[in-house]
Design an enzyme around this catalytic site. Sequence first.
Site, PDB file in Angstrom:
ATOM      1  N   GLU A 109       0.830  -1.380  -0.025  1.00 46.26           N
ATOM      2  CA  GLU A 109      -0.004  -0.102  -0.053  1.00 46.26           C
ATOM      3  C   GLU A 109       0.763   1.399   0.177  1.00 46.26           C
ATOM      4  OE1 GLU A 109      -3.202   0.142  -0.670  1.00 46.26           O
ATOM      5  OE2 GLU A 109      -3.911  -1.810  -0.017  1.00 46.26           O
ATOM      6  N   ASP A 151      -4.322  -9.915  -8.117  1.00 45.90           N
ATOM      7  CA  ASP A 151      -4.753  -9.124  -9.358  1.00 45.90           C
ATOM      8  C   ASP A 151      -3.388  -8.305  -9.922  1.00 45.90           C
ATOM      9  OD1 ASP A 151      -4.465  -7.728  -6.838  1.00 45.90           O
ATOM     10  OD2 ASP A 151      -6.341  -6.407  -7.100  1.00 45.90           O
ATOM     11  N   GLU A 173     -18.579  -5.979  -2.951  1.00 46.85           N
ATOM     12  CA  GLU A 173     -17.257  -6.612  -3.083  1.00 46.85           C
ATOM     13  C   GLU A 173     -16.887  -8.122  -3.495  1.00 46.85           C
ATOM     14  OE1 GLU A 173     -14.823  -4.720  -2.368  1.00 46.85           O
ATOM     15  OE2 GLU A 173     -12.998  -5.794  -1.488  1.00 46.85           O
ATOM     16  N   GLU A 202     -12.012   0.139 -10.195  1.00 49.86           N
ATOM     17  CA  GLU A 202     -11.671  -1.057 -11.349  1.00 49.86           C
ATOM     18  C   GLU A 202     -12.474  -0.952 -12.492  1.00 49.86           C
ATOM     19  OE1 GLU A 202     -11.305  -1.561  -8.146  1.00 49.86           O
ATOM     20  OE2 GLU A 202      -9.224  -1.894  -7.868  1.00 49.86           O
TER      21      GLU A 202
HETATM   22  C1  DMJ Z   1      -6.174   0.427  -5.274  1.00 45.99           C
HETATM   23  O1  DMJ Z   1      -5.504   0.725  -4.085  1.00 45.99           O
HETATM   24  C2  DMJ Z   1      -5.419  -0.042  -6.245  1.00 45.99           C
HETATM   25  O2  DMJ Z   1      -6.137  -0.125  -7.516  1.00 45.99           O
HETATM   26  C3  DMJ Z   1      -4.888  -1.367  -5.985  1.00 45.99           C
HETATM   27  O3  DMJ Z   1      -4.260  -2.177  -7.109  1.00 45.99           O
HETATM   28  C4  DMJ Z   1      -6.133  -2.203  -5.979  1.00 45.99           C
HETATM   29  N1  DMJ Z   1      -6.911  -1.773  -4.588  1.00 45.99           N
HETATM   30  C5  DMJ Z   1      -7.283  -0.451  -4.838  1.00 45.99           C
HETATM   31  C6  DMJ Z   1      -8.667   0.067  -5.444  1.00 45.99           C
HETATM   32  O4  DMJ Z   1      -9.455  -0.857  -5.426  1.00 45.99           O
END
Ligand code: DMJ
EC number: 3.2.1.-
Length: 653
Positions: A221, A366, A470, A489
Amino acid sequence: MQWRALVLGLVLLRLGLHGVLWLVFGLGPSMGFYQRFPLSFGFQRLRAPDGPVSPALGSAGPSGPSWLQPPVPGAAAGRRRAPRRPGPGMCGPAHWGYVLGGRGRGPDEYEKRYSGAFPPQLRAQMRDLARGMFVFGYDNYMAHAFPQDELNPIHCRGRGPDRGDPSNLNINDVLGNYSLTLVDALDTLAIMGNSSEFQKAVKLVIDTVSFDKDSTVQVFEATIRVLGSLLSAHRIITDSKQPFGDMTIKDYDNELLHMAHDLAVRLLPAFENTKTGIPYPRVNLKTGVPPDSNNETCTAGAGSLLVEFGILSRLLGDSTFEWVARRAVKALWNLRSNDTGLLGNVVNIQTGHWVGKQSGLGAGLDSFYEYLLKSYILFGEKEDLEMFNAAYRSIQNYLRRGREACNEGEGDPPLYVNVNMFSGQLMNTWIDSLQAFFPGLQVLIGDVEDAICLHAFYYAIWKRYGALPERYNWQLQAPDVLFYPLRPELVESTYLLYQATKNPFYLHVGMDILQSLEKYTKVKCGYATLHHVIDKSKEDRMESFFLSETCKYLYLLFDEENPVHKSGTKYMFTTEGHIVSVDKHLRESPWKEFFSEDGGQDQEGKSVPRPKSPELKVINSSSNCNRVPDERRYSLPLKSIYMRQIDQMVGLI
Ligand code: DMJ
């Protein structure tokens, strides 16, 4: 006698006419006389707009969709065919409407709603709405929350790390007491052309943000939201072309780059004392890895650091950061299943054992896939592309269910499910909202057709709830996990698909998303997380990615003239939506021999030229479809009969 001859003549004439229509267009069975004959031409076996569900189209019935069934071994192996790119037909007349939609009754409901052009005035209105959305969230953050990390938009207050409860990872993984939302929003200010606020914000960051904090944050993060944003803003400031207006900072002395370096050095302990080279998930910015640290990490968290760490290394000329990030990717890659080629979602960093054996496209994996491709695009290292291609093949072989082609054929639409990484067997029947990024990644590799279908599935879920839960259980046709924290997304994929196809359908989708965000999430001081996508109750939290990604992608979708897709510069988005220009300087690594298994040479010692970067669809604006007169109609990217099928499969109709 005469009238009998007349009747006989008319009957013969009608028979003849129907015969010709039947032979040439297959229209016969819909006309009274032929209804008793179960003729089965391809499209006639599909469901008519108001007709019954045809078994040929697939099954959302009691036995469930065919996604429950394992893929036929090897069936998908050849699916990574030459990707079908949107042809000129994409912008042509809506001929499918006649064939598949309301035969003889004009355009069906989907065509009425989506196939019309998107008037320039409406587009400008939507762009302004997206900008207004960002400004409302940003101004309120600055007024009520800064210098804290996040805005609580309902009570108009700031929020920092939860010091009282260190186990509150949902908060503490992200909030480091470093003005997260301001830092994360920097390049959105530039993209929106707001140079005065960008300059003010950069100075505030330089003057007030410090990483010398007793905060234990997640390495991933901190990397994607903070490190990535600092690097992106640094590049915007130092860009000699200044495409967004004057974003230079007086007397700028690479402060943001130094800050990025400082932060990365504080994250480095995560890569020490790990037997596999896979980093610890969390570090304390002052003291390093906490003594009670968890040895388990998710694959995406450990393996999606290469873009930011690689940029930093190449800007500084210090290989350390890229080296540790690359070592982590390779360590994870080497742990993939020998049988399926898949990776799990949670791994023990000391033993290399998979703790979570679920393989999917969403949470836990992901951005691992995303960064294999994006690292290649940015740095041109061949091995990154090879890993990505192999991963993509395994995904197609084991995760993808449903009919082979998106826009033709019979059966359920394609969907990517969660499977056991070793056996390839289905592990559950939900998909998560994070997976909605995948169509955007498919656009980058040119698999636009598959992207269209997967995007349509997520959009159908959005239409049903006005948000994305979610987790959505496709077998139960209901959410499994009900919150929606303003994630980007689906908007991200919508934007990238629009850039690839220029089909106004995606502008309609964006307008729909924008309007439901306004309707369901806007509160007194910003935009709030939806606690429950059905009853629309809210939580007092606005995550930083709402400003850095969700608003940015919405704005870019409607801002036709934006330098991001207009200038000669090629931009790529990090996983947090930060722009980085793809230029040759980032492709010159002085330490290539340390990273590349072939050392940049072939077996005879001759140097191997770097592979060419793939053409990025996102900057390809050669189509002029967005400039057509308002009355033009477009064929839908996904045939309306399939849209209807998907809407039925999510219980929307
Ligand atoms: C963001 O912090 C980024 O896009 C990450 O890759 C996935 N999660 C969140 C958004 O949903």
